[in-house]
Motif scaffolding. Structure first.
Motif, mmCIF file in Angstrom:
data_model
loop_
_atom_site.group_PDB
_atom_site.id
_atom_site.type_symbol
_atom_site.label_atom_id
_atom_site.label_comp_id
_atom_site.label_asym_id
_atom_site.label_seq_id
_atom_site.Cartn_x
_atom_site.Cartn_y
_atom_site.Cartn_z
ATOM 1 N N LYS A 88 0.877 -1.198 -0.136
ATOM 2 C CA LYS A 88 0.001 0.032 -0.016
ATOM 3 C C LYS A 88 0.875 1.165 -0.139
ATOM 4 N N GLY A 89 0.449 2.302 -0.708
ATOM 5 C CA GLY A 89 1.229 3.458 -0.773
ATOM 6 C C GLY A 89 2.453 3.526 -1.671
ATOM 7 N N GLY A 90 3.380 4.431 -1.400
ATOM 8 C CA GLY A 90 4.639 4.516 -2.159
ATOM 9 C C GLY A 90 4.659 5.241 -3.555
ATOM 10 N N ASP A 91 3.548 5.736 -3.700
ATOM 11 C CA ASP A 91 3.277 6.597 -5.025
ATOM 12 C C ASP A 91 4.207 7.931 -5.091
ATOM 13 N N THR A 92 4.206 8.382 -6.511
ATOM 14 C CA THR A 92 4.944 9.706 -6.406
ATOM 15 C C THR A 92 3.832 10.622 -7.027
ATOM 16 N N LEU A 93 3.901 11.720 -6.331
ATOM 17 C CA LEU A 93 2.822 12.809 -7.019
ATOM 18 C C LEU A 93 3.744 13.636 -7.737
ATOM 19 N N PHE A 94 3.364 13.893 -9.025
ATOM 20 C CA PHE A 94 4.054 15.155 -9.850
ATOM 21 C C PHE A 94 2.856 16.200 -10.162
ATOM 22 N N ALA A 95 3.621 17.465 -10.176
ATOM 23 C CA ALA A 95 3.032 18.661 -10.439
ATOM 24 C C ALA A 95 3.280 19.457 -11.633
ATOM 25 N N ASP A 96 2.577 19.519 -12.549
ATOM 26 C CA ASP A 96 3.187 20.226 -13.925
ATOM 27 C C ASP A 96 3.251 21.910 -13.758
ATOM 28 N N GLN A 97 4.643 22.290 -13.643
ATOM 29 C CA GLN A 97 4.814 23.606 -13.543
ATOM 30 C C GLN A 97 4.870 24.420 -14.719
ATOM 31 N N TYR A 98 4.563 23.881 -16.064
ATOM 32 C CA TYR A 98 4.107 24.852 -17.216
ATOM 33 C C TYR A 98 2.692 25.101 -16.911
ATOM 34 N N ALA A 99 2.007 24.292 -16.776
ATOM 35 C CA ALA A 99 0.537 24.669 -16.501
ATOM 36 C C ALA A 99 0.250 25.462 -15.321
ATOM 37 N N ALA A 100 1.090 25.256 -14.244
ATOM 38 C CA ALA A 100 1.192 26.136 -12.878
ATOM 39 C C ALA A 100 1.259 27.701 -13.389
ATOM 40 N N TYR A 101 2.364 27.684 -14.197
ATOM 41 C CA TYR A 101 2.631 29.251 -14.560
ATOM 42 C C TYR A 101 1.459 29.813 -15.455
ATOM 43 N N GLU A 102 1.150 28.943 -16.350
ATOM 44 C CA GLU A 102 0.125 29.478 -17.457
ATOM 45 C C GLU A 102 -1.311 29.772 -16.689
ATOM 46 N N GLY A 103 -1.360 29.090 -15.416
ATOM 47 C CA GLY A 103 -2.422 29.315 -14.698
ATOM 48 C C GLY A 103 -2.643 30.355 -13.856
ATOM 49 N N LEU A 104 -1.579 31.081 -13.636
ATOM 50 C CA LEU A 104 -1.407 32.322 -12.681
ATOM 51 C C LEU A 104 -2.246 33.492 -13.425
ATOM 52 N N PRO A 105 -2.981 34.396 -12.641
ATOM 53 C CA PRO A 105 -3.315 35.473 -13.427
ATOM 54 C C PRO A 105 -2.226 36.523 -14.055
ATOM 55 N N GLU A 106 -2.467 37.101 -15.058
ATOM 56 C CA GLU A 106 -1.600 37.694 -15.615
ATOM 57 C C GLU A 106 -0.855 38.668 -14.719
ATOM 58 N N ALA A 107 -1.501 39.304 -13.886
ATOM 59 C CA ALA A 107 -0.842 40.405 -12.716
ATOM 60 C C ALA A 107 0.394 39.760 -12.116
ATOM 61 N N MET A 108 -0.043 38.362 -11.778
ATOM 62 C CA MET A 108 0.925 37.510 -10.742
ATOM 63 C C MET A 108 1.990 37.067 -11.933
ATOM 64 N N GLN A 109 1.724 36.707 -12.905
ATOM 65 C CA GLN A 109 2.862 36.501 -13.926
ATOM 66 C C GLN A 109 3.797 37.566 -13.985
ATOM 67 N N ARG A 110 3.328 38.724 -14.248
ATOM 68 C CA ARG A 110 4.074 39.896 -14.421
ATOM 69 C C ARG A 110 5.138 40.101 -13.033
ATOM 70 N N ARG A 111 4.167 39.772 -11.929
ATOM 71 C CA ARG A 111 4.986 40.205 -10.735
ATOM 72 C C ARG A 111 6.118 39.274 -10.403
ATOM 73 N N VAL A 112 5.922 37.737 -10.700
ATOM 74 C CA VAL A 112 7.299 37.002 -10.422
ATOM 75 C C VAL A 112 8.220 36.788 -11.582
ATOM 76 N N ASP A 113 7.683 37.159 -12.923
ATOM 77 C CA ASP A 113 8.836 37.181 -13.831
ATOM 78 C C ASP A 113 9.840 37.937 -13.565
ATOM 79 N N GLY A 114 11.187 37.626 -13.326
ATOM 80 C CA GLY A 114 12.239 38.151 -13.458
ATOM 81 C C GLY A 114 12.865 38.230 -11.682
ATOM 82 N N LEU A 115 11.806 37.701 -10.867
ATOM 83 C CA LEU A 115 12.361 37.390 -9.349
ATOM 84 C C LEU A 115 13.179 36.345 -9.337
ATOM 85 N N VAL A 116 14.115 36.460 -8.451
ATOM 86 C CA VAL A 116 15.085 35.312 -8.374
ATOM 87 C C VAL A 116 14.959 34.685 -6.833
#
Length: 281
Positions: free
Chosen positions: A125-153
């Motif tokens: 039982k168990g031992g699975d791996t969860l994956f989360a798509d970070q292309y989709a996560a970025y594309e799913g951000l509101p445009e204002a948040m995309q502008r805010r985080v683009d360029g941050l380090v």
């Protein structure tokens, strides 16, 4: 080789590939392309020695031994043993490795290209791996948040930002003093262009990111926490169950992933190799 889509929006199973021997150039090219198109590959029904596993991994780039060297494979240091088994009362591998969303080797200056897990022993039982798509996560951000985080380090260090309790099963695997001394702070953009596909993705907003350059600690933690909660929503996730002989390869630059906890008495063993990206001139 036959490629079959997994049930989610990304990931494929690969049937008919025997990687215990060198693959023809066209077959390897197909695997390479499939990895970066689909983010997760599951090569079914493999039967590999440690030497064969390592030879295959080298086709993708240079493996990097994990800092936790006490659980390196006895014959091949590039292989990390993940296991809850014990021998003579002592653990033979890392038992609770990476049980929080993170990106492998994001705490290094040159991060990971891909990680490979070869499944040797599967718990009941168990031992699975969860994956989360970070292309989709970025594309799913509101445009204002995309502008805010683009360029941050972001500032990265070995560890789990959300759990620093060394007695916890979801803390980053605890290092010795000598191993800890090898870890330094590194910088990575929060929004990173994928080095192969060129697409934008959120990068390691959960796990090793402890701050943001030029931003106060409380503000940076709040922003990273908001991004992590967004990036790990169920709609971005794939849950992968392992079978004995499965070899799973994933693209670290476009994914977060998390192991899931298992019963310590329910045996589980895998071999892991992580391949680094190429350093830019």
């Amino acid at each position: 080789m036959e490629f079959r889509k997994l049930s989610g929006s990304f990931g494929v199973e690969v049937h008919g590939a025997d990687i215990s021997h060198p693959l023809p150039a066209t077959d390897f090219e197909n695997l390479w392309n499939a990895l970066f198109e689909n983010q997760v590959l599951v090569l079914k029904a493999q039967n590999l020695s440690a030497k064969e596993f390592l030879a295959f991994a080298n086709c993708f780039g240079r493996p990097e031994p994990h800092v936790i060297d006490q659980f390196h494979h006895p014959e091949h240091a590039d292989i990390l043993v993940l296991s809850n088994r014990k021998r003579n009362g002592e653990p033979v591998g890392l038992a609770d490795a990476g049980t929080y969303f993170h990106t492998d080797y994001s705490y290094l200056e040159v991060p990971a290209r891909c990680t490979m897990l070869y499944s040797i022993e599967v718990p009941k039982k168990g031992g699975d791996t969860l994956f989360a798509d970070q292309y989709a996560a970025y594309e799913g951000l509101p445009e204002a948040m995309q502008r805010r985080v683009d360029g941050l380090v972001a500032l990265h260090h070995y560890g789990n930002r959300d759990d620093l309790d060394e007695s916890s099963r979801t803390v980053a695997s605890v290092l010795t003093e000598e191993q800890e001394s090898k870890m330094v702070w590194v910088r990575h953009p929060i929004v990173r262009r994928h080095p192969v596909t060129g697409r934008k993705a959120l990068y390691a907003v959960s796990g090793s990111s402890f701050g943001i350059e030029g931003m106060a600690r409380d503000e940076s933690h709040a922003l990273l926490g908001e991004l992590a909660r967004h990036a790990t929503q169920d709609k971005y996730q794939l849950r992968l169950k392992y079978g004995v002989g499965d070899l799973v390869i994933w693209d670290n630059a476009s994914l977060l992933h998390s192991a899931t906890l298992t019963d310590p008495e329910d045996p589980r063993t895998l071999w892991r190799i992580t391949v680094k990206e190429e350093r830019k001139p």
